[in-house]
Design a protein around this motif. Structure first.
Motif, short mmCIF file in Angstrom:
data_model
loop_
_atom_site.label_atom_id
_atom_site.label_comp_id
_atom_site.label_asym_id
_atom_site.label_seq_id
_atom_site.Cartn_x
_atom_site.Cartn_y
_atom_site.Cartn_z
N LYS A 4 24.70 13.17 3.50
CA LYS A 4 26.06 12.63 3.44
C LYS A 4 26.85 13.17 4.61
O LYS A 4 26.80 14.36 4.91
CB LYS A 4 26.73 13.01 2.12
CG LYS A 4 26.02 12.40 0.93
CD LYS A 4 26.65 12.81 -0.37
CE LYS A 4 25.89 12.19 -1.54
NZ LYS A 4 26.48 12.55 -2.82
N ARG A 5 27.58 12.28 5.29
CA ARG A 5 28.34 12.67 6.48
C ARG A 5 29.80 12.28 6.31
O ARG A 5 30.10 11.21 5.80
CB ARG A 5 27.78 11.97 7.70
CG ARG A 5 26.36 12.40 8.02
CD ARG A 5 25.86 11.70 9.27
NE ARG A 5 24.62 12.27 9.71
CZ ARG A 5 23.43 11.79 9.41
NH1 ARG A 5 23.33 10.72 8.67
NH2 ARG A 5 22.34 12.38 9.86
N PHE A 6 30.70 13.15 6.76
CA PHE A 6 32.13 12.84 6.72
C PHE A 6 32.48 11.90 7.87
O PHE A 6 31.90 11.97 8.95
CB PHE A 6 32.97 14.11 6.80
CG PHE A 6 33.12 14.78 5.47
CD1 PHE A 6 34.13 14.41 4.60
CD2 PHE A 6 32.24 15.76 5.08
CE1 PHE A 6 34.26 15.02 3.37
CE2 PHE A 6 32.36 16.38 3.85
CZ PHE A 6 33.37 16.01 2.99
N ILE A 7 33.45 11.02 7.63
CA ILE A 7 33.91 10.07 8.64
C ILE A 7 35.20 10.64 9.22
O ILE A 7 36.23 10.69 8.55
CB ILE A 7 34.18 8.69 8.01
CG1 ILE A 7 32.93 8.20 7.28
CG2 ILE A 7 34.61 7.71 9.09
CD1 ILE A 7 33.18 6.96 6.44
N ALA A 8 35.15 11.08 10.47
CA ALA A 8 36.30 11.71 11.12
C ALA A 8 37.44 10.72 11.27
O ALA A 8 37.27 9.60 11.73
CB ALA A 8 35.91 12.25 12.48
N GLY A 9 38.63 11.12 10.85
CA GLY A 9 39.83 10.31 11.02
C GLY A 9 40.00 9.19 10.02
O GLY A 9 40.98 8.44 10.09
N ALA A 10 39.08 9.05 9.07
CA ALA A 10 39.17 7.96 8.10
C ALA A 10 40.21 8.28 7.02
O ALA A 10 40.38 9.43 6.63
CB ALA A 10 37.83 7.72 7.44
N THR A 11 40.91 7.25 6.56
CA THR A 11 41.91 7.39 5.51
C THR A 11 41.44 6.65 4.27
O THR A 11 41.00 5.50 4.35
CB THR A 11 43.25 6.79 5.98
OG1 THR A 11 43.66 7.45 7.17
CG2 THR A 11 44.33 6.96 4.93
N CYS A 12 41.55 7.28 3.13
CA CYS A 12 41.14 6.67 1.86
C CYS A 12 42.10 5.53 1.52
O CYS A 12 43.32 5.72 1.54
CB CYS A 12 41.15 7.71 0.75
SG CYS A 12 40.78 7.01 -0.88
N PRO A 13 41.58 4.34 1.20
CA PRO A 13 42.47 3.22 0.86
C PRO A 13 43.16 3.41 -0.50
O PRO A 13 44.17 2.77 -0.76
CB PRO A 13 41.53 2.02 0.82
CG PRO A 13 40.18 2.58 0.63
CD PRO A 13 40.18 3.95 1.23
#
Length: 69
Positions: A4-13
């Motif tokens: 599992k990898r984190f998505i840099a800069g992503a915002t949860c909808p």
């Protein structure tokens, strides 16, 4: 189980928190999950491959790029 990898800069909808989204593949399905609120989104990678092939077809129509010196 894939990594599992984190998505840099992503915002949860759902909860609108930044840098809480992680991505992985599960049985050939892409999964994106928020570690804060648990919001989950799933999609087939076939859909993303289809959009990539459309971009390749558009790029194939380009004859050349002019680069002035």
């Amino acid at each position: 189980m894939s990594k599992k990898r984190f998505i840099a800069g992503a915002t949860c909808p759902s909860c609108k928190e930044n840098d809480t989204m992680r991505w992985w593949q599960e049985h050939h399905v892409e999964v994106v999950e928020c570690v804060k609120c648990g919001h989950t989104d799933r999609r087939s990678p076939i859909a993303s491959e289809a959009s990539e092939s459309e971009h390749k077809q558009q790029d194939a129509q380009v004859i050349g790029i002019f680069k002035p010196q």
